[in-house]
Structure formats: structure tokens, C-alpha cells
Scaffold this motif. Structure first.
Motif, mmCIF file in Angstrom:
data_model
loop_
_atom_site.group_PDB
_atom_site.id
_atom_site.type_symbol
_atom_site.label_atom_id
_atom_site.label_comp_id
_atom_site.label_asym_id
_atom_site.label_seq_id
_atom_site.Cartn_x
_atom_site.Cartn_y
_atom_site.Cartn_z
ATOM 1 N N ILE A 1 23.005 53.312 85.040
ATOM 2 C CA ILE A 1 23.826 53.875 83.966
ATOM 3 C C ILE A 1 23.008 54.852 83.131
ATOM 4 N N ALA A 2 23.568 56.030 82.908
ATOM 5 C CA ALA A 2 22.905 57.045 82.093
ATOM 6 C C ALA A 2 23.277 56.855 80.619
ATOM 7 N N ASN A 3 22.292 57.006 79.743
ATOM 8 C CA ASN A 3 22.500 56.912 78.290
ATOM 9 C C ASN A 3 23.184 55.613 77.886
ATOM 10 N N GLY B 1 25.799 44.309 79.161
ATOM 11 C CA GLY B 1 26.118 45.065 77.956
ATOM 12 C C GLY B 1 25.960 44.159 76.749
ATOM 13 N N TRP B 2 25.799 44.770 75.586
ATOM 14 C CA TRP B 2 25.714 43.998 74.348
ATOM 15 C C TRP B 2 26.877 44.394 73.447
ATOM 16 N N SER C 1 23.846 48.498 81.116
ATOM 17 C CA SER C 1 22.985 48.728 82.274
ATOM 18 C C SER C 1 23.636 48.178 83.536
ATOM 19 N N LEU C 2 23.242 48.756 84.662
ATOM 20 C CA LEU C 2 23.686 48.282 85.975
ATOM 21 C C LEU C 2 22.469 48.306 86.884
ATOM 22 N N VAL C 3 21.967 47.130 87.224
ATOM 23 C CA VAL C 3 20.713 47.000 87.974
ATOM 24 C C VAL C 3 20.949 46.185 89.232
ATOM 25 N N ALA C 4 20.379 46.626 90.334
ATOM 26 C CA ALA C 4 20.547 45.931 91.608
ATOM 27 C C ALA C 4 19.957 44.529 91.535
ATOM 28 N N ALA C 5 20.793 43.544 91.841
ATOM 29 C CA ALA C 5 20.320 42.160 91.891
ATOM 30 C C ALA C 5 19.815 41.814 93.279
ATOM 31 N N SER C 6 20.429 42.413 94.295
ATOM 32 C CA SER C 6 19.981 42.235 95.670
ATOM 33 C C SER C 6 20.393 43.460 96.456
ATOM 34 N N GLU D 1 25.355 39.086 74.392
ATOM 35 C CA GLU D 1 25.189 39.653 75.738
ATOM 36 C C GLU D 1 26.431 39.417 76.596
ATOM 37 N N TRP D 2 26.753 40.417 77.398
ATOM 38 C CA TRP D 2 27.883 40.373 78.334
ATOM 39 C C TRP D 2 27.361 40.727 79.711
ATOM 40 N N GLN D 3 27.564 39.845 80.686
ATOM 41 C CA GLN D 3 27.097 40.096 82.050
ATOM 42 C C GLN D 3 28.216 39.875 83.063
ATOM 43 N N GLU D 4 28.254 40.751 84.043
ATOM 44 C CA GLU D 4 29.182 40.622 85.163
ATOM 45 C C GLU D 4 28.467 41.039 86.443
ATOM 46 N N THR D 5 28.976 40.555 87.573
ATOM 47 C CA THR D 5 28.418 40.919 88.877
ATOM 48 C C THR D 5 29.325 41.942 89.547
#
Length: 231
Positions: free
Chosen positions: A29-31, A118-119, A193-198, A155-159
Motif C-alpha cells: 500500500i502506498a502512503n 489498519g488502525w 498496510s498489506l504485507v505478504a504472509a505467505s 488495530e484492524w486485521q484481515e486476510t
């Protein structure tokens, strides 16, 4: 060691660092911390300047450092989650569930599982917002309710899992509150953010750790051959 062997050693070290750095997970994710202001994303909302003289209404957004100070609605006073120099966050005065409060076309790798983070903080305590994360127009994961207490970052997390051959996705956040036209339903977002988990490699391609080891072994072999030829 002669200077040329010392140089080769430095090259080997630099290459290993480059390989490992390249293989490390990166944020797609940019910015995402909004430090660059109102850029890098799209929205179906209308922009309002955070200048201390604006009273926001449903369907408006802004980039602000403190909603309590920069709007006249009486929002709670708080700062961004990042704590960086610009200190900016995305402010959202909730609108229809069909509208994107934030959206971005994101480059991804096929058949890869990502973790979206995300927060979220509520700007006030009335009519608390409920958000959803959407990929290509379809909601993924559970809905996220903003904190009941204003100004508290949660914090907010999704897959997110990409399909075979998928190289890009349209990522979006929507306010799912059906009572968006009543008072309240105001929230802020930060540090998306979007980060590779696997990321399983294609058939025949070694895992990242194995690839790094292969590079080290190849460079070590080259150094050995150079030494042997000199002997």
C-alpha cells in the motif's frame, strides 16, 4: 587477503544483503500512513480542508493532524497513530455503504496470502462506525466496529488471498453503518498496510532462504576457484 579477494568478499556480502532485502516482505500500500497527504488513493467522498473553520457532513473526508482542533464539529482531540513528523491521518465523515471511503489499486503476487492491517479511531462517541474491507468489490473478512471510546486507536486485521494469475487487486474500505445520515459515524484511519504472509514460489523456484543460500554457495565457490588458480 589481496585487495581483489577483499573486493570479492565485499561483493559477495553486498549481493547477499541485496538478495535477502529483495526477498523480504514489503508493504504493497502506498502512503498508508498518509504522511504524503491527500495522495496515493482514491475515494468516493468529497474533500474538506482541515483548517479549523469547517463543519463536516456525511460523505466528506479530509487529511488531518487532529480532528478535534481542525474541525468545528466538537470531535475528540487526538493525534495520529504513526507518531511521525507529518502526524497525518485520514478523517472520514461516514456515508452510504456503497461508497469507498478509501481505495487503492494494489500490485500483488498470484496465489499469495496477505495480511491487511489498519488502525481505526472514532472521532466521537455517537453512532459508532462499522467498516468493511473490500477486494474487487467483495467484502473479505468480518466487519470492523470502531472503538466506542473516542480517540483510541484500535488495530484492524484481515486476510487477503490472491487468485492464480492475479497481479493486481482493487482494495477499498467502506463505512457499513446504515444510519450514516444521523449524527456521529465519524472515524479516522492510519497506518494501512498489506504485507505478504505467505508466498509459495512457482514450481521449480527455490524458497527465499534456499535461494539466498545458493547465492552464498556460488559466490563462495567462485572465491575458492580464484584462490586455487592463484596458488
Amino acid at each position: 587477503l589481496p585487495s581483489r579477494f577483499g573486493g570479492l568478499f565485499l561483493v559477495r556480502t553486498a549481493l547477499c544483503a541485496l538478495v535477502l532485502g529483495t526477498l523480504a516482505s514489503a508493504d504493497q500500500i502506498a502512503n498508508g500512513d498518509f504522511s504524503a497527504g491527500d495522495s496515493g488513493f482514491t475515494t468516493d467522498y468529497s474533500f474538506e480542508a482541515a483548517n479549523g473553520a469547517i463543519h463536516t457532513t456525511p460523505g466528506h473526508y479530509s487529511i488531518t493532524s487532529n480532528p478535534g482542533v481542525q474541525f468545528t464539529n466538537g470531535y475528540n482531540s487526538y493525534t495520529d497513530h504513526t507518531g511521525d513528523g507529518p502526524g497525518l491521518m485520514l478523517f472520514v465523515d461516514g456515508s452510504a455503504p456503497s461508497a469507498n471511503a478509501w481505495a487503492q489499486a494494489v500490485t500483488v503476487s498470484p496465489s499469495t496470502t496477505y495480511t491487511f492491517t489498519g488502525w481505526v479511531a472514532s472521532a466521537d462517541t455517537e453512532n459508532i462506525a462499522t467498516m468493511g474491507l473490500f477486494v474487487n468489490g467483495t467484502q473479505v473478512g468480518a466487519s470492523m466496529m470502531a472503538p466506542a471510546a473516542a480517540g483510541v486507536w484500535t488495530e484492524w486485521q484481515e486476510t487477503v488471498t490472491t487468485g492464480a494469475g492475479e497481479m493486481s487487486i482493487d482494495l477499498a474500505i467502506r463505512d457499513l453503518n446504515a444510519d450514516y445520515n444521523t449524527s456521529g459515524d465519524d472515524f479516522t484511519l492510519d497506518d494501512l498496510s498489506l504485507v505478504a504472509a505467505s508466498a509459495p514460489p512457482p514450481s521449480g523456484v527455490p524458497e527465499p532462504a534456499s535461494l539466498a543460500s545458493m547465492v552464498v554457495a556460488a559466490l563462495s565457490g567462485l572465491l575458492f576457484l580464484r584462490k586455487a588458480r592463484r596458488a
